[in-house]
Design an enzyme around this catalytic site. Structure first.
Site, PDB file in Angstrom:
ATOM      1  CD1 TRP A 192      36.394  25.864  36.183  1.00 57.80           C
ATOM      2  CD2 TRP A 192      37.984  24.329  36.449  1.00 57.80           C
ATOM      3  NE1 TRP A 192      36.272  25.197  37.179  1.00 57.80           N
ATOM      4  CE2 TRP A 192      37.054  24.340  37.501  1.00 57.80           C
ATOM      5  CE3 TRP A 192      38.965  23.581  36.493  1.00 57.80           C
ATOM      6  CZ2 TRP A 192      37.287  23.450  38.805  1.00 57.80           C
ATOM      7  CZ3 TRP A 192      39.218  22.705  37.707  1.00 57.80           C
ATOM      8  CH2 TRP A 192      38.288  22.631  38.410  1.00 57.80           C
ATOM      9  CG  ASP A 193      32.855  26.775  34.488  1.00 56.16           C
ATOM     10  OD1 ASP A 193      34.155  27.129  35.023  1.00 56.16           O
ATOM     11  OD2 ASP A 193      31.905  26.654  34.964  1.00 56.16           O
ATOM     12  CD  GLU A 458      31.208  23.905  43.202  1.00 58.74           C
ATOM     13  OE1 GLU A 458      31.231  23.427  42.155  1.00 58.74           O
ATOM     14  OE2 GLU A 458      30.818  25.068  43.153  1.00 58.74           O
ATOM     15  CD  GLU A 555      31.615  29.177  43.120  1.00 57.14           C
ATOM     16  OE1 GLU A 555      32.753  28.439  43.774  1.00 57.14           O
ATOM     17  OE2 GLU A 555      31.535  28.586  41.882  1.00 57.14           O
TER      18      GLU A 555
END
Ligand SMILES: *[C@@H]1O[C@H](CO)[C@@H](O)[C@H](O)[C@H]1NC(C)=O
Ligand SMILES: *[C@@H]1O[C@H](CO)[C@@H](O)[C@H](O)[C@H]1NC(C)=O
Ligand SMILES: *[C@@H]1O[C@H](CO)[C@@H](O)[C@H](O)[C@H]1NC(C)=O
Ligand SMILES: *[C@@H]1O[C@H](CO)[C@@H](O)[C@H](O)[C@H]1NC(C)=O
Length: 643
Positions: A192-193, A458, A555
């Site tokens: 993931w990032d 998202e 978030e």
């Protein structure tokens, strides 16, 4: 040896009398399918990376460039084997099941050489009937894990024959694997990032044999509603019983709950062949205290004991769960040009202060570590948070996690585990998802702390804002979206919870407005509705005026660097720690991330010259204070609050 054990799965205590349970946790034999590596010790519960480290096949995978140099690991097939002994007494039972609380992910399970089952979902409890396959004396159990990265590539290839479901691969900066959206495994395990690619395999939760004639209690699903007229709480309980191959002898279930100064007991008959037995228990309001979120009062919990008995007490199965008396509402009333979106608990509007929670550990077995979980939740409590969002790219957390949230008054926003991708909606995939929803909603929905379930992270926004360039075929992907999150997940969720729990299809979404617009809103980031996620790498985050004022911010994302002492666990070479070194660049998965961090710092601070010995530490320190939101723990938490 077999004994009548009492096994404790976090707070759920399942005691078996005249029924038996045999744990198969502990040391197993581990090898790869080509026996290149063999006679290794596999720990169960556990996972392949932990095992390869403890067997010294791998060094510390969290150091150096090990995410790249270990890419061979998830491309092998790994085999865990265990010999165990069974007595005649166990074989006497009519139902004998092999139970896996968690298999990560694609396994063939063999007992004495015969394949008895398969798994394909990390988030499902698997039950395999082994009644006529066990023998007295020694038995051999073998769990053969396929390569998840090969399976997902194969599934993507098959899918592409009708159409491609993006994103196929993550950005190169992730050093990740492809097509994780094809499989039901922790989505962040392919990188993931914020984290590395370690696509583990293994038996990541308990494995055991259960034996019974009549039934055992699988799940106790419950919730409370108020009956103001009569000044009572209504405690609704559904008890799910394990099916029996023969008949479930009629029996009874006794419910008893300890209140402040008294106890209430209720007995319900179990008709033959029942799988779900329901009870409605009235609790006088004056007999209990309310459960409140952190900062608003105490978090009293009351023990509910559910006792199933059959055949004149020859078989008994007990589960204990805790009940908090509270009402959670999501208020979406017309306000301004939109709808409000805030929570009321016991009629009191609550200002949510919290964080997003990514998996407790990138290795799922290490995410069960109670000390780590406790530290995480205590930190949230001590910093006056009252909500954590269990983010959809990780795992449904352990029972211990939610138990502590119940005890500490930390409300939970619970995502289903789908994140930043489009997903298939073929029958195979949906059936697999249904198994997951069935198991996880029954396991989790009774927790007092869980305020809301969200279908994904998202994905509504991704579809509407065309992150994956599928605009031409929008309708195809929108139909997939609605089939998965609404027709499948939401429907099953509402069946199990009797529509008494709150569900939104995505985070962020426009809440009620999203539903009115057919589940993919025209602008899912509309600040007049629902929740938003806020990311902005261009504007100065120390300027509070740049922040939007939405209904609910679920978030925020701004990067900072880990502390120096954390970096030094990953390299012993101080020169590696300059922000544009090959090493830091390798660790930075967010494209252009290091440049953004430097730009953020340079807006407000003066860095010493790169030759200054304080340079490295200054970059780290300034990156950590360059946030309007204060304390920010780089790889653990994304800060969020309700504005
Ligand atoms: C379970 O059923 C078997 C076969 O009907 C019987 O022999 C055994 O005694 C039963 N066990 C218990 C604990 O009731
Ligand atoms: C398990 O049993 C098989 C067959 O009896 C035997 O070959 C093997 O060595 C045993 N393994 C262990 C770890 O005892
Ligand atoms: C999407 O549109 C393109 C171009 O019109 C077409 O070639 C492709 O097959 C379509 N894919 C789907 C999923 O319908
Ligand atoms: C230390 O790191 C620097 C920069 O990454 C590199 O040029 C150098 O070769 C490394 N030294 C050792 C001993 O690994």
């Amino acid at each position: 040896m077999i004994s009548c054990v009492l096994f404790v799965i976090f707070s759920f205590i399942n005691t078996l009398y005249a029924q038996q349970s045999l744990s198969l946790n502990g040391k197993w034999e581990l090898r790869d399918s080509k026996s290149t590596y063999k006679n290794l010790i596999g720990n169960v519960p556990g996972g392949i990376y932990s095992d390869l480290m403890s067997n010294k096949v791998l060094g510390d995978i969290f150091s150096g460039y090990m995410d790249d140099t270990t890419k061979w690991v998830p491309r092998q097939e790994w085999i865990y084997t265990k010999n165990f002994t069974v007595t005649e007494e166990l074989l006497n039972f009519e139902n004998i099941n092999l139970m896996f609380d968690g298999l990560d992910t694609f396994a063939d399970v063999y007992l004495n050489g015969e394949r008895i089952g398969q798994s394909r979902n990390m988030f499902v409890q698997y039950t395999f009937d082994i009644a006529h396959k066990l023998k007295v004396g020694e038995n051999i159990l073998k769990v053969h894990f396929k390569s998840p990265v090969k399976v997902s590539e194969d599934l993507a290839e098959k899918q592409s024959q009708s159409y491609v479901i993006p994103p196929v691969c993550p950005p190169n900066e992730y050093h990740g694997e492809c097509s994780v959206n094809m499989i039901r495994k922790m989505q962040a395990s392919y990188a993931w990032d914020w984290g590395p690619s370690f696509p583990s395999v293994g038996i990541w939760k308990a494995v055991y044999i259960e034996a019974f004639n009549c039934s055992v209690i699988r799940h106790v699903v419950k919730d409370v509603v108020e009956d103001d007229k009569n000044d009572v709480w209504i405690l609704n309980v559904d008890v799910y019983l394990a099916p029996s191959k023969t008949t479930i002898a009629s029996g009874k279930i006794e419910f008893s709950i300890k209140l402040n100064n008294e106890a209430i007991t209720k007995v319900v008959d179990v008709p033959e062949n029942s799988i779900v037995v329901s009870a409605v228990i009235e609790v006088p309001k004056g007999s209990v205290h309310h459960w409140w979120p952190n900062g608003y009062g105490a978090h009293d919990l009351y023990l509910l004991k559910v006792r199933y008995s059959a055949e004149n007490e020859r078989e008994v199965s007990i589960k204990e769960v805790r009940v908090g008396f509270r009402i959670v509402e999501l208020v979406q009333d017309p306000v301004g040009n939109g709808y409000s979106f805030y929570f009321k608990v016991n009629d009191v509007p609550i200002f949510m202060k919290g964080s997003n929670e990514i998996p407790v550990d990138i290795l799922p077995e290490r995410g069960q570590d109670k000390k780590k979980i406790r530290t995480l939740l205590e930190t949230a409590r001590d910093t006056h948070m009252n909500m954590l969002r269990v983010w959809g790219g990780g795992v449904y957390e352990s029972d211990y996690f939610y138990d502590l949230a119940d005890e500490m008054g930390i409300l939970i926003w619970q995502d289903f585990m789908f994140a930043c991708a489009l997903y298939p909606s073929n029958n195979d995939f949906l059936e697999n998802v249904l198994d997951e929803v069935d198991y996880q909603v029954k396991r989790l929905s009774g927790y007092t702390s869980i305020a809301l379930f969200a279908g994904n992270n998202e994905n509504e926004g991704a579809l509407r804002d065309d992150w994956y360039h599928v605009r031409q075929n929008f309708t195809v992907f929108k139909n997939d979206y609605v089939k998965l999150y609404v027709d499948t997940i939401k429907n099953r969720f509402e069946e199990i919870t009797h529509k008494r729990r709150i569900f939104v299809a995505s985070s962020p979404s426009n809440g009620k407005k999203t539903e009115q617009e057919g589940y993919v809103s025209n602008n899912p980031y509309d600040q007049q509705y629902g929740d938003v996620h806020y990311y902005n790498y261009v504007l100065n985050p120390l300027n509070a005026n740049i922040l939007p004022i939405p209904r609910f911010a679920s978030e925020y994302g701004l990067q900072s660097l880990p502390a120096l002492e954390t970096w030094l666990t990953a390299t012993s070479n101080y020169s590696d720690l300059f922000i544009n070194s090959e090493f830091v660049t390798h660790r930075q998965h967010h494209p252009l991330g290091n440049g953004e961090i430097l730009a953020m710092i340079n807006r407000e601070f003066h860095l010493p010259h790169a030759t200054d010995q304080r340079y490295v530490e200054s970059v780290i320190y300034f990156s950590q204070i360059s946030l309007v939101n204060g304390k920010f723990c780089s790889t653990m938490l994304k800060v969020f609050s309700h504005l």
